[in-house]
Scaffold this motif. Structure first.
Motif, short mmCIF file in Angstrom:
data_model
loop_
_atom_site.label_atom_id
_atom_site.label_comp_id
_atom_site.label_asym_id
_atom_site.label_seq_id
_atom_site.Cartn_x
_atom_site.Cartn_y
_atom_site.Cartn_z
N ARG A 12 0.83 -1.21 0.00
CA ARG A 12 0.00 0.00 0.00
C ARG A 12 0.87 1.25 0.00
NH1 ARG A 12 -4.67 1.53 4.50
NH2 ARG A 12 -5.12 3.64 3.70
N VAL A 13 1.96 1.21 0.75
CA VAL A 13 2.87 2.36 0.80
C VAL A 13 3.48 2.61 -0.57
CG1 VAL A 13 4.99 3.28 1.82
CG2 VAL A 13 3.36 2.03 3.25
N GLU A 14 3.88 1.53 -1.26
CA GLU A 14 4.47 1.68 -2.58
C GLU A 14 3.46 2.27 -3.56
OE1 GLU A 14 5.78 -2.24 -3.39
OE2 GLU A 14 7.68 -2.04 -2.28
N ALA A 15 2.19 1.88 -3.41
CA ALA A 15 1.14 2.43 -4.28
C ALA A 15 0.96 3.92 -4.01
CB ALA A 15 -0.17 1.68 -4.04
N ILE A 16 1.03 4.30 -2.74
CA ILE A 16 0.89 5.72 -2.38
C ILE A 16 2.05 6.52 -2.96
CG2 ILE A 16 1.02 7.34 -0.42
CD1 ILE A 16 -0.54 5.26 1.22
N LEU A 17 3.25 5.97 -2.87
CA LEU A 17 4.42 6.66 -3.41
C LEU A 17 4.32 6.78 -4.93
CD1 LEU A 17 7.33 5.05 -1.32
CD2 LEU A 17 6.25 7.27 -0.99
N TYR A 28 -2.40 7.45 6.02
CA TYR A 28 -2.05 6.07 6.31
C TYR A 28 -1.09 5.96 7.50
CZ TYR A 28 -0.27 1.35 5.83
OH TYR A 28 0.09 0.05 6.10
N LEU A 29 -0.09 6.83 7.54
CA LEU A 29 0.87 6.80 8.64
C LEU A 29 0.21 7.12 9.98
CD1 LEU A 29 3.96 8.47 6.94
CD2 LEU A 29 3.75 6.09 7.67
N GLU A 50 13.42 8.00 1.37
CA GLU A 50 13.61 9.42 1.04
C GLU A 50 12.39 9.96 0.30
OE1 GLU A 50 16.82 12.42 -1.11
OE2 GLU A 50 17.20 10.26 -1.03
N HIS A 51 11.84 9.15 -0.59
CA HIS A 51 10.65 9.53 -1.34
C HIS A 51 9.48 9.79 -0.37
CE1 HIS A 51 7.81 8.57 -4.97
NE2 HIS A 51 7.63 9.79 -4.49
N LEU A 52 9.30 8.89 0.59
CA LEU A 52 8.20 9.03 1.54
C LEU A 52 8.38 10.28 2.41
CD1 LEU A 52 5.67 7.96 2.95
CD2 LEU A 52 7.16 6.58 4.42
#
Length: 453
Positions: A12-17, A28-29, A50-52
């Protein structure tokens, strides 16, 4: 009904990024428990992390960083771009800024400082001058202070015009200063609110307030806060000028961090705490620096067995009890080390009080040595015979006495020589107790050899 356990979802985090969804990332966090946030960031590779962090609002990213352990926070700051790190650090309280930047690689810290706002960078550099376990290293520079000539109206107007800036300050008191920022008094907010607009702050303040010097040590400060129920204290320099505020919570947190650091040192983990997200060679090098020394010390201890191997060959049952005597004595000694390190940390004992500690530990050693020796003697008697039980029981009793004495005294002696007692006590204790334990067993066995074979 059991509470639902929330775990992070890396997909899910990768999708958000991938969608560059800032709102989604923060939402989400916020859903994740603090422990899961830390676990998520430790599992992400450097580029994704770093992206997040770059996707988040700087203030929220700072809150995220503050919720992590210091080691992990430093690791993140070192892995992201200096400009991004500076935006995050700008929103961290001044005392934590100094801690984080001091923990970073010097070159990285300089890049972050150069990218920070000039005002924040100056404050951070100033705080980085002080040791972490002093009032200067723990104080914050976010506080309200007004000159003695200021009126209640002027103070209120300043607060209103700077409400956005002051909203993040943890304000308990307002301080009154004179020439050269010299601390004159403390003003309670209640008195400020109830005062007449034309009253001067000097007429309302509590004069000659208790303050601490910037060089005051952690242990003295901890004892002070234990004896007084203050939430914070003004910090002054050697000239009496107000330079910061020390909060009770920061002193308690620093004491807890020191206890954790001592525990890690006793366990052989040097430097900052180890995380499994660190590079392999860094983790390996830190552990080997301790383990390699222990190999040498254990070889020295084992030499006692080599000298008496003829006795061991004739009474092979001794091999079963040697590790028992060594391990039990080591446990007793480590208990004494723990008490001494703790008392040194709290300032309850001084390095010169060797005689007092010797007598206190001797009493414990005699009682515990007798009980443990008796138990092992019974086991040895059942295993072999009464003489065998006498040998192993007496050896354990004497070695327990030696262990608690060494464990209690070595930290004091090391402290007296300006060495770290938490780091060096363990290897010294282990080597001496092993050597003495092996010697006692094999010496008594050699003396009574005819009755054992």
């Amino acid at each position: 009904m059991e509470a639902k356990v929330v775990e992070f979802d890396l997909g899910r985090v990768e999708a958000i990024l991938g969608a560059e969804d800032r709102a989604g990332a923060e939402e989400y966090l916020r859903e994740l428990p603090t422990s899961e946030r830390a676990r998520l960031l430790s599992r992400m590779d450097g580029d994704s992390r770093e992206h997040l962090i770059g996707l988040l609002d700087a203030e929220f990213a700072a809150d995220l960083i503050q919720g992590l352990g210091e080691t992990q926070s430093i690791e993140i700051l070192e892995s992201v771009d200096a400009d991004l790190a500076a935006k995050v650090v700008d929103h961290v309280p001044s005392d934590e800024q100094a801690d984080l930047l001091s923990g970073c690689d010097e070159e990285v810290a300089e890049k972050i400082l150069a990218a920070m706002s000039p005002e924040e960078a100056v404050d951070a550099r100033e705080l980085m001058r002080y040791e972490w376990d002093t009032a200067g290293g723990m104080m914050i520079t976010e506080y309200l202070a007004y000159r003695e000539t200021a009126t209640v109206r002027e103070v209120a107007e300043d607060m209103r015009s700077n409400r956005d800036k002051y909203a993040n300050f943890d304000i308990q008191y307002v301080y009154v200063t004179g020439e050269n920022q010299r601390l004159l008094g403390v003003l309670r907010l209640r008195d400020l609110v109830l005062a007449r607009q034309d009253d001067t702050v000097v007429s309302l303040m509590i004069q000659n307030p208790i303050s601490v010097e910037v060089t005051a040590g952690l242990h003295d400060l901890y004892h002070f806060f234990m004896e007084h129920h203050f939430l914070g204290l003004p910090v002054v320099d050697l000239n009496g000028a107000l330079i910061g505020v020390l909060q009770r919570s920061d002193v308690e947190e620093s004491m807890s961090e020191e206890a954790t650091e001592n525990y890690l040192k006793v366990s052989g983990l040097q430097g900052n705490e180890e995380l499994r997200s660190m590079p392999l060679m860094t983790r390996s090098r830190r552990r080997l620096s301790w383990l390699s020394i222990n190999i040498v010390l254990n070889v020295i201890a084992a030499s006692v067995i080599a000298v008496n191997q003829d006795v061991l060959e004739k009474v092979i049952a001794l091999a079963v009890f040697l590790p028992i005597i060594s391990d039990m004595s080591g446990c007793s000694g480590n208990q004494a080390v723990g008490v001494s390190v703790r008392e040194l940390t709290l300032g309850l004992v001084k390095p010169k009080e060797v005689r007092r500690v010797f007598l206190k530990e001797l009493g414990v050693g005699l009682v515990n040595g007798f009980v443990l020796g008796l138990l092992v003697a019974v086991a040895g008697t059942i295993w072999q015979n009464g003489w065998f039980g006498l040998v192993v029981g007496t050896a354990l009793m004497l070695n327990t006495i030696v262990a608690v004495l060494i464990g209690g005294l070595v930290p004091l002696i090391l402290k007296g020589f300006k060495m770290d007692p938490a780091l060096a006590s363990g290897p010294i204790l282990t080597t001496i107790t092993d050597m003495c334990g092996f010697f006692f067993v094999l010496f008594f066995a050699g003396t009574l050899l005819e009755r054992l074979v």
